[in-house]
Design a protein around this motif. Sequence first.
Motif, PDB file in Angstrom:
ATOM      1  N   LEU A 153      -0.912 -17.907  18.003  1.00  0.00           N
ATOM      2  CA  LEU A 153      -0.917 -18.432  19.585  1.00  0.00           C
ATOM      3  C   LEU A 153      -2.359 -19.469  19.552  1.00  0.00           C
ATOM      4  CD1 LEU A 153       0.636 -19.037  21.937  1.00  0.00           C
ATOM      5  CD2 LEU A 153      -0.187 -16.851  22.626  1.00  0.00           C
ATOM      6  N   HIS A 154      -2.987 -18.893  18.910  1.00  0.00           N
ATOM      7  CA  HIS A 154      -3.696 -20.091  19.701  1.00  0.00           C
ATOM      8  C   HIS A 154      -3.561 -21.282  18.188  1.00  0.00           C
ATOM      9  CE1 HIS A 154      -5.617 -16.007  20.712  1.00  0.00           C
ATOM     10  NE2 HIS A 154      -6.291 -16.901  21.908  1.00  0.00           N
ATOM     11  N   ARG A 155      -3.630 -20.658  17.465  1.00  0.00           N
ATOM     12  CA  ARG A 155      -3.010 -21.390  16.333  1.00  0.00           C
ATOM     13  C   ARG A 155      -1.886 -22.762  16.374  1.00  0.00           C
ATOM     14  NH1 ARG A 155      -4.361 -16.703  12.859  1.00  0.00           N
ATOM     15  NH2 ARG A 155      -5.870 -16.549  11.946  1.00  0.00           N
ATOM     16  N   ASN A 156      -0.824 -22.197  16.938  1.00  0.00           N
ATOM     17  CA  ASN A 156      -0.108 -23.056  17.991  1.00  0.00           C
ATOM     18  C   ASN A 156      -0.741 -23.976  18.420  1.00  0.00           C
ATOM     19  OD1 ASN A 156       2.287 -23.355  20.050  1.00  0.00           O
ATOM     20  ND2 ASN A 156       2.654 -23.512  18.742  1.00  0.00           N
ATOM     21  N   ILE A 157      -1.481 -23.541  19.359  1.00  0.00           N
ATOM     22  CA  ILE A 157      -2.359 -24.466  20.781  1.00  0.00           C
ATOM     23  C   ILE A 157      -2.632 -25.986  20.151  1.00  0.00           C
ATOM     24  CG2 ILE A 157      -3.753 -24.816  21.958  1.00  0.00           C
ATOM     25  CD1 ILE A 157      -3.170 -21.551  23.436  1.00  0.00           C
ATOM     26  N   VAL A 158      -3.351 -24.727  19.051  1.00  0.00           N
ATOM     27  CA  VAL A 158      -3.966 -26.592  18.429  1.00  0.00           C
ATOM     28  C   VAL A 158      -2.448 -27.159  17.673  1.00  0.00           C
ATOM     29  CG1 VAL A 158      -5.589 -26.545  16.132  1.00  0.00           C
ATOM     30  CG2 VAL A 158      -5.878 -25.105  17.676  1.00  0.00           C
ATOM     31  N   GLN A 159      -1.966 -26.863  17.049  1.00  0.00           N
ATOM     32  CA  GLN A 159      -1.237 -27.906  16.490  1.00  0.00           C
ATOM     33  C   GLN A 159      -0.083 -28.536  17.416  1.00  0.00           C
ATOM     34  OE1 GLN A 159       1.399 -24.770  14.247  1.00  0.00           O
ATOM     35  NE2 GLN A 159       0.203 -25.380  12.338  1.00  0.00           N
ATOM     36  N   VAL A 160      -0.607 -27.693  19.008  1.00  0.00           N
ATOM     37  CA  VAL A 160       0.443 -28.648  19.749  1.00  0.00           C
ATOM     38  C   VAL A 160      -0.296 -29.408  20.418  1.00  0.00           C
ATOM     39  CG1 VAL A 160       1.204 -28.677  22.156  1.00  0.00           C
ATOM     40  CG2 VAL A 160       1.442 -26.440  20.540  1.00  0.00           C
ATOM     41  N   LEU A 161      -1.841 -29.610  20.190  1.00  0.00           N
ATOM     42  CA  LEU A 161      -2.544 -31.104  21.231  1.00  0.00           C
ATOM     43  C   LEU A 161      -2.714 -32.016  20.162  1.00  0.00           C
ATOM     44  CD1 LEU A 161      -5.236 -27.949  23.186  1.00  0.00           C
ATOM     45  CD2 LEU A 161      -2.903 -29.932  24.432  1.00  0.00           C
ATOM     46  N   GLU A 162      -2.692 -31.435  18.398  1.00  0.00           N
ATOM     47  CA  GLU A 162      -2.614 -32.093  17.652  1.00  0.00           C
ATOM     48  C   GLU A 162      -0.956 -33.206  17.636  1.00  0.00           C
ATOM     49  OE1 GLU A 162      -5.935 -30.407  14.270  1.00  0.00           O
ATOM     50  OE2 GLU A 162      -3.697 -30.003  14.248  1.00  0.00           O
ATOM     51  N   GLY A 163       0.192 -32.725  18.319  1.00  0.00           N
ATOM     52  CA  GLY A 163       1.303 -33.438  18.483  1.00  0.00           C
ATOM     53  C   GLY A 163       1.909 -32.537  17.136  1.00  0.00           C
ATOM     54  N   LYS A 164       2.108 -31.935  16.344  1.00  0.00           N
ATOM     55  CA  LYS A 164       2.516 -31.383  15.125  1.00  0.00           C
ATOM     56  C   LYS A 164       3.174 -30.026  15.416  1.00  0.00           C
ATOM     57  CE  LYS A 164      -1.643 -32.520  12.390  1.00  0.00           C
ATOM     58  NZ  LYS A 164      -2.652 -31.451  11.295  1.00  0.00           N
ATOM     59  N   ALA A 165       3.443 -29.641  17.235  1.00  0.00           N
ATOM     60  CA  ALA A 165       4.130 -28.284  16.961  1.00  0.00           C
ATOM     61  C   ALA A 165       4.604 -28.155  18.433  1.00  0.00           C
ATOM     62  CB  ALA A 165       3.493 -27.044  16.590  1.00  0.00           C
ATOM     63  N   GLU A 166       5.783 -27.526  18.510  1.00  0.00           N
ATOM     64  CA  GLU A 166       5.224 -27.218  20.183  1.00  0.00           C
ATOM     65  C   GLU A 166       5.317 -26.118  20.521  1.00  0.00           C
ATOM     66  OE1 GLU A 166       7.773 -29.026  21.905  1.00  0.00           O
ATOM     67  OE2 GLU A 166       8.179 -30.586  20.941  1.00  0.00           O
ATOM     68  N   PRO A 167       4.962 -25.628  22.076  1.00  0.00           N
ATOM     69  CA  PRO A 167       4.569 -24.259  22.317  1.00  0.00           C
ATOM     70  C   PRO A 167       5.654 -23.370  21.971  1.00  0.00           C
ATOM     71  CG  PRO A 167       4.098 -25.627  23.834  1.00  0.00           C
ATOM     72  CD  PRO A 167       5.108 -26.773  23.516  1.00  0.00           C
ATOM     73  N   LEU A 168       4.904 -21.916  21.159  1.00  0.00           N
ATOM     74  CA  LEU A 168       5.347 -20.843  21.469  1.00  0.00           C
ATOM     75  C   LEU A 168       5.414 -19.523  22.662  1.00  0.00           C
ATOM     76  CD1 LEU A 168       4.355 -19.642  17.931  1.00  0.00           C
ATOM     77  CD2 LEU A 168       6.315 -20.845  17.759  1.00  0.00           C
ATOM     78  N   VAL A 169       4.975 -20.505  23.631  1.00  0.00           N
ATOM     79  CA  VAL A 169       5.595 -19.943  25.131  1.00  0.00           C
ATOM     80  C   VAL A 169       5.435 -20.705  25.444  1.00  0.00           C
ATOM     81  CG1 VAL A 169       4.188 -18.218  26.646  1.00  0.00           C
ATOM     82  CG2 VAL A 169       4.137 -17.186  24.049  1.00  0.00           C
ATOM     83  N   THR A 170       6.605 -21.132  26.223  1.00  0.00           N
ATOM     84  CA  THR A 170       7.143 -22.321  26.921  1.00  0.00           C
ATOM     85  C   THR A 170       7.445 -22.110  28.282  1.00  0.00           C
ATOM     86  OG1 THR A 170       9.922 -21.717  26.684  1.00  0.00           O
ATOM     87  CG2 THR A 170       8.619 -22.887  25.026  1.00  0.00           C
ATOM     88  N   HIS A 171       7.409 -22.716  28.733  1.00  0.00           N
ATOM     89  CA  HIS A 171       7.408 -22.864  30.904  1.00  0.00           C
ATOM     90  C   HIS A 171       8.390 -21.723  30.726  1.00  0.00           C
ATOM     91  CE1 HIS A 171       4.629 -26.648  32.114  1.00  0.00           C
ATOM     92  NE2 HIS A 171       3.902 -25.259  31.419  1.00  0.00           N
ATOM     93  N   ALA A 172       9.857 -22.736  30.529  1.00  0.00           N
ATOM     94  CA  ALA A 172      10.976 -21.339  30.560  1.00  0.00           C
ATOM     95  C   ALA A 172      10.900 -20.021  30.331  1.00  0.00           C
ATOM     96  CB  ALA A 172      12.050 -22.073  30.071  1.00  0.00           C
ATOM     97  N   GLN A 173      10.703 -19.423  29.342  1.00  0.00           N
ATOM     98  CA  GLN A 173      10.279 -18.524  29.008  1.00  0.00           C
ATOM     99  C   GLN A 173       9.485 -17.287  30.259  1.00  0.00           C
ATOM    100  OE1 GLN A 173       8.463 -19.033  24.823  1.00  0.00           O
ATOM    101  NE2 GLN A 173      10.238 -19.171  24.573  1.00  0.00           N
ATOM    102  N   ALA A 174       8.571 -17.935  30.380  1.00  0.00           N
ATOM    103  CA  ALA A 174       7.330 -17.920  31.298  1.00  0.00           C
ATOM    104  C   ALA A 174       8.135 -17.171  32.221  1.00  0.00           C
ATOM    105  CB  ALA A 174       6.222 -18.605  31.586  1.00  0.00           C
ATOM    106  N   ARG A 175       8.533 -18.399  33.086  1.00  0.00           N
ATOM    107  CA  ARG A 175       9.372 -18.433  33.995  1.00  0.00           C
ATOM    108  C   ARG A 175      10.960 -17.049  34.641  1.00  0.00           C
ATOM    109  NH1 ARG A 175      13.532 -20.502  37.891  1.00  0.00           N
ATOM    110  NH2 ARG A 175      13.049 -20.792  39.637  1.00  0.00           N
ATOM    111  N   ARG A 176      11.442 -16.943  33.155  1.00  0.00           N
ATOM    112  CA  ARG A 176      12.426 -16.119  32.957  1.00  0.00           C
ATOM    113  C   ARG A 176      11.846 -14.559  33.563  1.00  0.00           C
ATOM    114  NH1 ARG A 176      15.918 -14.062  27.938  1.00  0.00           N
ATOM    115  NH2 ARG A 176      17.511 -13.733  28.673  1.00  0.00           N
ATOM    116  N   CYS A 177      10.134 -15.056  32.466  1.00  0.00           N
ATOM    117  CA  CYS A 177      10.320 -13.298  32.646  1.00  0.00           C
ATOM    118  C   CYS A 177       9.405 -12.914  33.815  1.00  0.00           C
ATOM    119  CB  CYS A 177       9.235 -13.237  31.761  1.00  0.00           C
ATOM    120  SG  CYS A 177       7.981 -11.900  30.818  1.00  0.00           S
TER     121      CYS A 177
END
Length: 351
Positions: A306-330
């Motif tokens: 998850l932390h590695r994903n955050i790095v990739q997101v902020l580098e513009g290389k990936a989308e967040p694995l835990v999204t606003h929509a997922q958090a909201r549904r939960c």
Amino acid sequence: MALNMAIIGMGGMAGWHHKNLTEKVSEVKIIGAYDIRKEVSETITELGLKNYKSPEEIYADKAIDLVLIATPNDVHKSYAINSLESGKNVLCEKPVTLNTAELDEIIAVANKTGKLFTVHQNRRWDSDYLTVRKIIDDKILKGLYRIESKVQGSRQWVHGWRGYKVNGGGMVLDWGIHLLDQLLFMFPQKVVSIDAHFHQIVMPEVEDDFTATLLFEDGISAIVNISMSSFIVQPRWHLFAENGSAQVLDWDCNGEIIRLADSSELEWAEDIVYTSAGPTRSMAKRPLSTVETIPLPVQKGDWLDLHRNIVQVLEGKAEPLVTHAQARRCMQVVDAIFESANTKKSVVCSL
């Protein structure tokens, strides 16, 4: 890319983040931390971190890219909003907020500022969960109709602020949020009804045992149970399907899958069987020749992905694995669980 992180709330989970990020994720550098408790403030200094005297010092520090919020649940919203408005990206510990309305406030600020806001739903990388997903995704069992997810123990004790309602304590927002996130991530189809029951066995303010039944629109039902007074622990996972069953007994992925063998070559009589409970056909033990037992397809996960994903997101290389929509549904499901438990009625929904 190196991300400079500051931590607000240097408790047990923050300590896990500090230890593992420092040792295993070189792209994230923890600069400092803030904690309201004096004894913890001293620990921050001993760790060689910058000891911020207030959250405002973190907000004002232009060297900080990412803020980890690891405080009691009731103050997640204020810290998250202030961090976002100061130009920081935010990783918030679960549960993200106490309810959906609070989360919506944070999401609005995240959208306005354009900063990353995500939630530490780390148990999507648990081996037991990934193993269950493998069973389902690979259709090792066919015709799944019920899944049970349980975390049980007999300590009869809730640590610190988790025992107080004002802080957002209780098992729904503690362990329950993990199990719900796992199920909702596994099943994207809508939840159409929720029925929940709370028990307060030893804790005077919050639920220390709860059961929630979720019905999905395709007919699959999911049972979630968290108990702190279970002296005989049930399997971590139990899957029921048309052609068999599976159990994952524990975190170490002990268990098995038992399913029907090739019925085209099998013949066995449906005679009455005499058991200790009397004569029966329907509940007679199935002949072993009609089934096969296969090992679990054990999968390994890593929370730090998850932390590695955050790095990739902020580098513009990936989308967040835990999204606003997922958090909201939960959180919407959590709201419905509290509504059902408080009203003692099923909640009809479309979540």
